[in-house]
Write a protein that holds these residues in place. Structure first.
Motif, mmCIF file in Angstrom:
data_model
loop_
_atom_site.group_PDB
_atom_site.id
_atom_site.type_symbol
_atom_site.label_atom_id
_atom_site.label_comp_id
_atom_site.label_asym_id
_atom_site.label_seq_id
_atom_site.Cartn_x
_atom_site.Cartn_y
_atom_site.Cartn_z
ATOM 1 N N GLY A 46 0.795 -1.222 0.000
ATOM 2 C CA GLY A 46 0.000 0.000 0.000
ATOM 3 C C GLY A 46 0.831 1.277 0.000
ATOM 4 N N GLY A 47 2.153 1.144 0.063
ATOM 5 C CA GLY A 47 3.033 2.314 0.073
ATOM 6 C C GLY A 47 3.098 2.963 -1.306
ATOM 7 N N ARG A 48 3.331 4.284 -1.332
ATOM 8 C CA ARG A 48 3.356 5.044 -2.591
ATOM 9 C C ARG A 48 4.733 5.651 -2.800
ATOM 10 N NH1 ARG A 48 -2.337 7.641 -0.612
ATOM 11 N NH2 ARG A 48 -3.672 6.051 -1.529
ATOM 12 N N THR A 49 5.371 5.247 -3.873
ATOM 13 C CA THR A 49 6.754 5.633 -4.126
ATOM 14 C C THR A 49 6.856 6.657 -5.250
ATOM 15 O OG1 THR A 49 7.448 3.408 -3.526
ATOM 16 C CG2 THR A 49 9.020 4.732 -4.788
ATOM 17 N N HIS A 50 7.626 7.703 -5.019
ATOM 18 C CA HIS A 50 7.977 8.649 -6.093
ATOM 19 C C HIS A 50 9.490 8.612 -6.280
ATOM 20 C CE1 HIS A 50 4.024 10.736 -6.249
ATOM 21 N NE2 HIS A 50 3.974 10.379 -4.978
ATOM 22 N N LEU A 51 9.926 8.283 -7.476
ATOM 23 C CA LEU A 51 11.356 8.178 -7.745
ATOM 24 C C LEU A 51 11.937 9.555 -8.068
ATOM 25 C CD1 LEU A 51 11.160 5.089 -10.126
ATOM 26 C CD2 LEU A 51 11.583 5.091 -7.646
ATOM 27 N N VAL A 52 13.036 9.875 -7.409
ATOM 28 C CA VAL A 52 13.705 11.167 -7.620
ATOM 29 C C VAL A 52 15.211 11.005 -7.413
ATOM 30 C CG1 VAL A 52 11.794 12.702 -6.932
ATOM 31 C CG2 VAL A 52 13.291 11.713 -5.173
ATOM 32 N N SER A 53 15.956 12.053 -7.709
ATOM 33 C CA SER A 53 17.398 12.064 -7.454
ATOM 34 C C SER A 53 17.651 12.331 -5.968
ATOM 35 C CB SER A 53 18.049 13.169 -8.288
ATOM 36 O OG SER A 53 17.746 14.437 -7.713
ATOM 37 N N PRO A 54 18.880 12.070 -5.506
ATOM 38 C CA PRO A 54 19.189 12.345 -4.094
ATOM 39 C C PRO A 54 18.983 13.824 -3.723
ATOM 40 C CG PRO A 54 20.878 10.941 -5.052
ATOM 41 C CD PRO A 54 19.981 11.353 -6.177
ATOM 42 N N ALA A 55 19.367 14.734 -4.596
ATOM 43 C CA ALA A 55 19.193 16.160 -4.289
ATOM 44 C C ALA A 55 17.705 16.494 -4.182
ATOM 45 C CB ALA A 55 19.857 17.010 -5.367
ATOM 46 N N MET A 56 16.902 15.932 -5.089
ATOM 47 C CA MET A 56 15.458 16.188 -5.060
ATOM 48 C C MET A 56 14.811 15.572 -3.817
ATOM 49 S SD MET A 56 14.065 17.964 -7.590
ATOM 50 C CE MET A 56 12.414 17.296 -7.876
ATOM 51 N N ALA A 57 15.324 14.405 -3.403
ATOM 52 C CA ALA A 57 14.783 13.755 -2.205
ATOM 53 C C ALA A 57 15.098 14.587 -0.964
ATOM 54 C CB ALA A 57 15.359 12.346 -2.059
ATOM 55 N N ALA A 58 16.327 15.086 -0.878
ATOM 56 C CA ALA A 58 16.713 15.894 0.277
ATOM 57 C C ALA A 58 15.893 17.178 0.316
ATOM 58 C CB ALA A 58 18.209 16.207 0.218
ATOM 59 N N ALA A 59 15.698 17.802 -0.840
ATOM 60 C CA ALA A 59 14.916 19.040 -0.890
ATOM 61 C C ALA A 59 13.470 18.776 -0.467
ATOM 62 C CB ALA A 59 14.967 19.629 -2.304
ATOM 63 N N ALA A 60 12.921 17.643 -0.931
ATOM 64 C CA ALA A 60 11.543 17.300 -0.563
ATOM 65 C C ALA A 60 11.435 17.056 0.945
ATOM 66 C CB ALA A 60 11.085 16.065 -1.337
ATOM 67 N N ALA A 61 12.478 16.465 1.523
ATOM 68 C CA ALA A 61 12.470 16.215 2.968
ATOM 69 C C ALA A 61 12.364 17.532 3.727
ATOM 70 C CB ALA A 61 13.736 15.466 3.381
ATOM 71 N N ILE A 62 13.089 18.533 3.281
ATOM 72 C CA ILE A 62 13.118 19.821 3.979
ATOM 73 C C ILE A 62 11.799 20.584 3.754
ATOM 74 C CG2 ILE A 62 14.363 22.033 4.160
ATOM 75 C CD1 ILE A 62 16.283 19.824 4.795
ATOM 76 N N ALA A 63 11.309 20.528 2.521
ATOM 77 C CA ALA A 63 10.102 21.293 2.189
ATOM 78 C C ALA A 63 8.823 20.574 2.635
ATOM 79 C CB ALA A 63 10.053 21.543 0.685
ATOM 80 N N GLY A 64 8.884 19.250 2.742
ATOM 81 C CA GLY A 64 7.684 18.488 3.096
ATOM 82 C C GLY A 64 6.854 18.126 1.874
ATOM 83 N N HIS A 65 7.272 18.605 0.721
ATOM 84 C CA HIS A 65 6.609 18.269 -0.549
ATOM 85 C C HIS A 65 7.658 18.382 -1.639
ATOM 86 C CE1 HIS A 65 6.585 22.599 -1.579
ATOM 87 N NE2 HIS A 65 6.326 22.769 -0.300
ATOM 88 N N PHE A 66 7.321 17.935 -2.856
ATOM 89 C CA PHE A 66 8.326 18.030 -3.925
ATOM 90 C C PHE A 66 8.593 19.493 -4.261
ATOM 91 C CE2 PHE A 66 6.627 13.734 -4.478
ATOM 92 C CZ PHE A 66 7.823 13.062 -4.308
ATOM 93 N N VAL A 67 9.854 19.810 -4.517
ATOM 94 C CA VAL A 67 10.227 21.162 -4.943
ATOM 95 C C VAL A 67 11.271 21.049 -6.042
ATOM 96 C CG1 VAL A 67 9.788 22.512 -2.868
ATOM 97 C CG2 VAL A 67 11.914 21.222 -3.055
ATOM 98 N N ASP A 68 11.373 22.076 -6.811
ATOM 99 C CA ASP A 68 12.398 22.140 -7.845
ATOM 100 C C ASP A 68 13.712 22.498 -7.182
ATOM 101 O OD1 ASP A 68 14.068 22.677 -9.957
ATOM 102 O OD2 ASP A 68 12.504 23.648 -11.159
ATOM 103 N N VAL A 69 14.610 21.553 -7.151
ATOM 104 C CA VAL A 69 15.859 21.728 -6.397
ATOM 105 C C VAL A 69 16.705 22.873 -6.982
ATOM 106 C CG1 VAL A 69 17.179 20.037 -7.739
ATOM 107 C CG2 VAL A 69 17.749 20.409 -5.333
#
Ligand code: SF4
Lengths: 467, 215
Positions: free
Chosen positions: A441-464
């Motif tokens: 039931g988990g939902r995965t979005h594939l991204v680069s490490p920089a994009m993943a780190a940025a999303a972690a900080i923002a709480g949502h996807f952002v343009d790194v």
């Protein structure tokens, strides 16, 4: 006569014999083994009373089932433990070198192969694992095999194969700032589709590929399989050769130079003919985010979740609807408005030192957003982890609120304790966004490490690029 | 390996593209060190409503009534009709073992992922490739007649339909076909050429000695 492609060159040097129908007995130089796909093969050997043909061509490591915390305590999950212990026993019985769970060199099989210099240019490399394509980054012919074939290689050092068709994928031009190898390969898969490479061996070429670091090239070749191809490869250059200097399993001294002379020939001839050639413009590639349940369901971060109503192919439209339902997404939602629950930086796609550096660089003293319940970094190997700690990367991650784990596959496939709960949404640097891949039931979005780190900080996807 | 000559069975329609091996057999079951027993967990996430773990009594779990393989007569199907790129993703041969353990002897689809395709032959599951239009026709035929059966004749490379419509020919690699017909062991076949492998190895030791630093 037309020149030879890189694929042809390696293939030709490994043919032991050719059958009338074109099937070839192909010699295998390197065989990597992990705990999940090998037990039945070892059992098969035992039942038939056979011995491995050449144990020196094998290297084993447990990676899929290993815990990423508190490892000295052993493995809590009894079934997982049994599988890892079975590998230990088999390696001991048959005399195969293994980096056991608590060895500093343990890690994801596709990270440790190159790291140790076990992977070498011009070799044929197999493993009972589809991401064996990773090793093609070094001008090798590397591909995943099933367990029956694992047994076949163990017993005979060969495989029965028919030649693949060849496809060259040229990425030309300069990559924009903040665009990584992961974005390149996701863009390629978005372009050719997950079955686009079926039946082909891919060669990645062009100025953008040449400009990539060795780590970046591994990321690209790693996901050849998500484009449907068993093998992905990149020509040897001086970066490749330098990478192997001083690696434990690589040749040393004069023998190294002798090998290097040969390795320099491992590129497609200028007049080589491919069954298919496609070219992508590197300058057009944006940071990518997958939105669906197949790696080809990917768009630039600046885009929106696609709308199935606009898809003309009914089978595809139905697939998109199923994916949107599973992913809990509404068509036309801007990607940068999708909030996430968890972040996973790891896997054989993106858990090498350069990936961790890229992720750490984005953090810049900030903290993981309050809505992100867990952000974890799982280095690809014990040596990557050690290197990162020497550089102080662990401190950056920990200060931001990431967990700093021990090496393994971890939440790339959630065979160990690291997983998503039903409905949870994850920004992940891994390679597969299939239903249930990171936990049921988990939902995965594939991204680069920089994009993943940025999303972690923002709480949502952002343009790194603007972060 | 189980030989495959001729087979008649019920066709189950699985109408989705890109069915991946994670879906065919989820990872928690890959912890098994055996080659059998995967049948109850084929398509586990689609087949059951509650989450499954190895070691459970799967017959007691809640089944998803909407999933095709839970509906009679498809719960007894032995031929799986599928869409393009079947078996993509992970190399796990467990996916083939799960299908054969469920009772499938053949899959019919427009295309397969390479590793799955290869693995199937090694376990005696026949993966048949047919053009999209023929696949569409078969999906229609199955939809219009419950318990639709087909006969697959490997030696003649033909699929015979119940209504006596013309047989559907299919292609199969000649070597693989022979191995399936004979149910032969690849390793035995290869070891007949052990001398050639040794000769090759000896040559490579000369021309590429850095590959033989066995330690
Ligand atoms: S990290 Fe993921 S993709 Fe890579 S080998 Fe492990 S499970 Fe497979």
């Amino acid at each position: 006569m037309a020149g030879k492609s890189l694929y042809d060159k390696i293939w030709d040097t490994h043919v032991v014999r050719r059958q009338e129908d074109g099937t070839v007995l192909l010699y295998i130089d390197r065989h990597l083994v992990h705990e999940v796909t090998s037990p039945q093969a070892f059992e098969g050997l035992r039942l038939a009373g056979r011995k491995p043909w050449r144990t020196g061509a094998m290297l084993a490591v447990p990676d899929h089932n290993v815990p990423t915390t508190n490892r000295l305590r052993g493995i809590d999950d009894l079934v997982s433990r049994e599988q890892v212990e079975t590998l230990d026993r088999n390696c001991q019985e048959f005399g195969i070198q293994e980096f056991m769970m608590n060895d500093k060199r343990q890690g994801i099989v596709h990270v440790i192969g190159p790291e140790e210099g076990f992977t070498l240019p011009g070799t044929t490399i197999v493993c009972g694992d589809s991401h064996t394509s990773t090793h093609g980054a070094f001008g090798a012919l590397a591909f995943g095999i099933g367990t029956s074939e694992v047994e076949h290689v163990m017993a005979t050092q060969t495989l029965l194969q028919k030649p693949a068709k060849t496809m060259q994928i040229r990425v030309e031009g300069a990559l924009g700032k903040g665009i990584t190898a992961k974005d390149v390969v996701l863009a390629i898969i978005g372009h050719i589709g997950t079955a686009g490479g079926t039946g082909y061996a891919l060669e990645f070429a062009g100025s953008a590929i040449e400009s990539l670091s060795i780590e970046g090239r591994m990321t690209v070749c790693n996901m050849a399989i998500e484009g449907g191809a068993r093998a992905g490869m990149i020509a040897v250059d001086e970066k490749t050769i330098d990478y192997f200097r001083g690696r434990p399993f690589a040749p040393q001294g004069e023998l190294f130079e002798q090998a290097a002379t040969y390795w320099r020939t491992l590129k497609s001839d200028p007049d080589a003919v491919f069954d298919r050639v496609i070219t992508l413009d590197a300058t057009q590639i944006q940071p990518q985010v997958s939105w669906g349940t197949s790696p080809e369901m990917v768009v630039p971060v600046t885009d929106k979740v696609p709308n199935p109503a606009k898809e003309t192919d009914p089978v595809k439209a139905e697939g998109m609807r199923k994916a949107l339902t599973y992913m809990g997404l509404t068509a036309d939602t801007p990607i940068d408005q999708i909030a996430i629950d968890k972040v996973f930086i790891g896997s054989c796609t993106n858990a090498r030192i350069e990936d961790l550096r890229a992720a750490a660089a984005v953090i810049g003293g900030r903290k993981v957003a309050a809505n992100v319940t867990m952000a974890m970094v799982v280095p690809g190997s014990g040596l990557v982890r050690e290197q990162a700690e020497t550089e102080g990367l662990d401190k950056i991650f920990l200060a931001a609120g990431f967990e700093w784990r021990e090496p393994g596959c971890s939440m790339c496939l959630a065979m160990n304790a690291d997983r998503l709960e039903p409905g949870e949404r994850c920004a992940s640097t891994s390679n597969r966004n299939f239903e249930g891949r990171q936990g049921q039931g988990g939902r995965t979005h594939l991204v680069s490490p920089a994009m993943a780190a940025a999303a972690a900080i923002a709480g949502h996807f952002v343009d790194v690029r603007h972060f | 390996m189980q030989a495959f000559t001729q087979h008649t069975g019920i066709v189950a329609p699985l109408d989705r593209a890109n069915v991946d091996t994670d879906a065919i057999i989820p990872k928690q079951y890959l912890k098994s060190v055996k080659r059998s027993g995967f049948g109850p967990n084929a398509f586990d996430d689609w087949r059951y409503l509650d989450p499954g773990e190895p070691g459970m009594d799967h017959s007691k779990r809640r089944k998803n009534p909407d999933f095709i393989l839970n509906q009679a007569p498809y719960d007894r199907a032995t031929i799986l009709l599928a869409r393009q790129n079947f078996g993509c993703g992970s190399s796990r041969e467990h996916a083939v073992w799960a299908l054969t353990d469920f009772g499938f002897r053949a899959v019919i689809a427009p295309s397969y992922a390479d590793i799955f395709f290869n693995n199937s032959f090694k376990t005696g599951l026949l993966p048949i490739v047919l053009p999209e239009e023929t696949i569409d026709e078969l999906f229609q035929a199955v939809a219009s007649q419950s318990g639709y059966t087909l006969t697959i004749d490997l030696a003649r490379q033909q699929i015979i339909r119940p209504d006596d419509a013309s047989a559907i020919p299919f292609e199969v690699d000649s070597f693989r076909k022979q191995c399936l017909l004979d149910g032969s062991d690849d390793i035995d076949l290869t070891l007949k050429h052990a001398d050639e492998i040794r000769t090759y190895e000896a040559q490579r030791r000369q021309s590429a000695p850095w590959l033989f630093l066995d330690r």
